[in-house]
Design an enzyme around this catalytic site. Structure first.
Site, short mmCIF file in Angstrom:
data_model
loop_
_atom_site.label_atom_id
_atom_site.label_comp_id
_atom_site.label_asym_id
_atom_site.label_seq_id
_atom_site.Cartn_x
_atom_site.Cartn_y
_atom_site.Cartn_z
CE LYS A 42 -3.95 0.57 -1.46
NZ LYS A 42 -4.66 0.01 -0.16
CE1 TYR A 97 -3.49 -0.70 5.00
CE2 TYR A 97 -1.88 -0.66 6.72
CZ TYR A 97 -2.18 -1.06 5.35
OH TYR A 97 -1.21 -1.58 4.66
CE1 TYR A 135 -4.37 -1.56 -4.99
CE2 TYR A 135 -4.96 -3.84 -4.84
CZ TYR A 135 -4.66 -2.61 -4.27
OH TYR A 135 -4.76 -2.57 -2.71
CB VAL A 146 -0.01 -5.46 4.25
CG1 VAL A 146 -1.38 -4.99 4.86
CG2 VAL A 146 -0.04 -6.18 2.98
CB SER A 195 -0.90 0.13 1.09
OG SER A 195 -2.25 -0.58 0.81
N1 GLU Z 1 -2.02 -5.41 -2.15
C1 GLU Z 1 -2.75 -5.48 -0.88
C2 GLU Z 1 -4.15 -5.45 -0.96
O1 GLU Z 1 -4.74 -5.00 -1.95
C3 GLU Z 1 -2.33 -4.03 -0.30
C4 GLU Z 1 -2.64 -3.57 0.82
C5 GLU Z 1 -1.97 -3.04 1.99
O2 GLU Z 1 -0.64 -3.02 1.87
O3 GLU Z 1 -2.53 -2.27 2.50
O4 GLU Z 1 -4.79 -5.89 -0.05
#
Ligand code: GLU
Length: 306
Positions: A68, A242, A190, A260, A65
């Site tokens: 992102k 989060y 993604y 994560v 993430s």
């Molecule tokens: N690729 C992970 C998902 O979509 C990223 C989640 C994360 O790092 O928060 O679940």
């Protein structure tokens, strides 16, 4: 006066050792569960160009993430405020992969850092670039100065094979008209985007532009204007860690984005970017030792935005 970062990192490194076995690696992406919880790396990139690092700071890890943030910065730099028509700017108060809110808020994700929001950003990028994941990879290379930044295809495939929840989120948004490209195209891009790997040293350097009010400190290239950079910092603070963003702000006091894979990038605006990696996660999905390390970092350096 600049704190003695080298000594502070050593102190933190010693302090986190007992915590390393307390976190749990993400196992819903099978490939990530193969990583040992015993890793710990931390790197500081100061805007004057000085760097400090400790532990596994040169080892690549799965950004997940954290990417992102790159995708959002790229989309925001190209589309500006238009992105807010399709994704919100509020903390969700729900787990990052929750579907519940999306149903009653009619397919508009609360923010770009939950999975739903990141899928919309990938969709927006797909309208601009042939492949949004390649665009994010190029962007990561530009801001880090590392032409070798690459995907981990084993991780991408592992996630794709188990991406049932992200498929469900994407289909729901498609039904509400908030996904313009085919669901499979967006999910594939993604998953590749999330599989990008970096070291802590590379990640701290890559975060420099957000600590430097939008321009890359070592190249001078402007990525975002200062106002847009301020806004991304604000989103990191309120939504970047989060469903624990409030507690993270209380403990650490810096804008940050976690993943994560166990990585966290945090910023001291006007001064430095700091990256930490330790794969053991707490119950909310943030690196357990990483969060503690950043808490100690802001305490020992007396650096925070508050
Ligand atoms: N690729 C992970 C998902 O979509 C990223 C989640 C994360 O790092 O928060 O679940």
């Amino acid at each position: 006066m600049q704190p003695d970062y080298a000594a502070i990192l050593q102190t933190i490194f010693a302090e986190v050792q007992p915590l390393l076995s307390q976190g749990k690696v993400a196992s819903y992406i099978p490939e990530l569960s193969k990583v040992s919880t015993q890793h710990f790396g931390m790197a500081v990139y100061c805007l004057d160009g000085s760097t400090y690092s400790i532990g596994d700071s040169q080892q690549k890890f799965s950004l997940q993430s954290v990417t992102k943030l790159f995708a959002l910065a790229l989309a925001f730099s190209r589309e500006g405020d238009a992105i807010w028509e399709r994704v919100g700017r509020e903390p969700s108060g729900n787990p990052f992969n929750s579907l519940v809110q999306l149903e009653y808020e009619r397919g508009k994700p609360r923010n770009p850092f939950i999975n739903a929001g990141a899928l919309v950003i990938a969709d927006i990028l797909s309208a601009r670039f042939v492949q949004s994941d390649i665009a994010v990879q190029q962007f990561a290379r530009t801001i880090s100065g590392e032409p070798t930044i690459d995907f981990d295809m084993a991780v991408a495939q592992s996630e794709r094979q188990t991406a049932h929840r992200n498929y469900a989120i994407a289909h729901l948004m498609k039904d509400f008209g908030n996904l313009h490209n085919p669901v499979k195209t967006v999910i594939d891009s993604y998953c590749r985007q999330c599989s990008l790997t970096m070291t802590c040293a590379e990640l701290a350097k890559a975060g420099g532009f957000l600590a430097n009010h939008g321009s890359v400190p070592w190249s001078g290239q402007r990525i975002l204007d200062a106002s847009s950079s301020k806004r991304l910092n604000a989103l990191m603070l309120t939504c970047g860690t989060y469903d624990a963003a409030g507690d993270f702000a209380y403990r650490v006091g810096l804008p940050a984005k976690s993943g994560v894979g166990g990585g966290i990038l945090a910023l001291v605006p006007g001064e430095l970017a700091v990256a930490v990696w330790s794969p053991g996660l707490d119950a909310t999905g943030n690196s357990l030792a990483g969060t503690y390390a950043l808490e100690r970092f802001t305490t020992l350096t007396a650096r925070s935005i508050f």
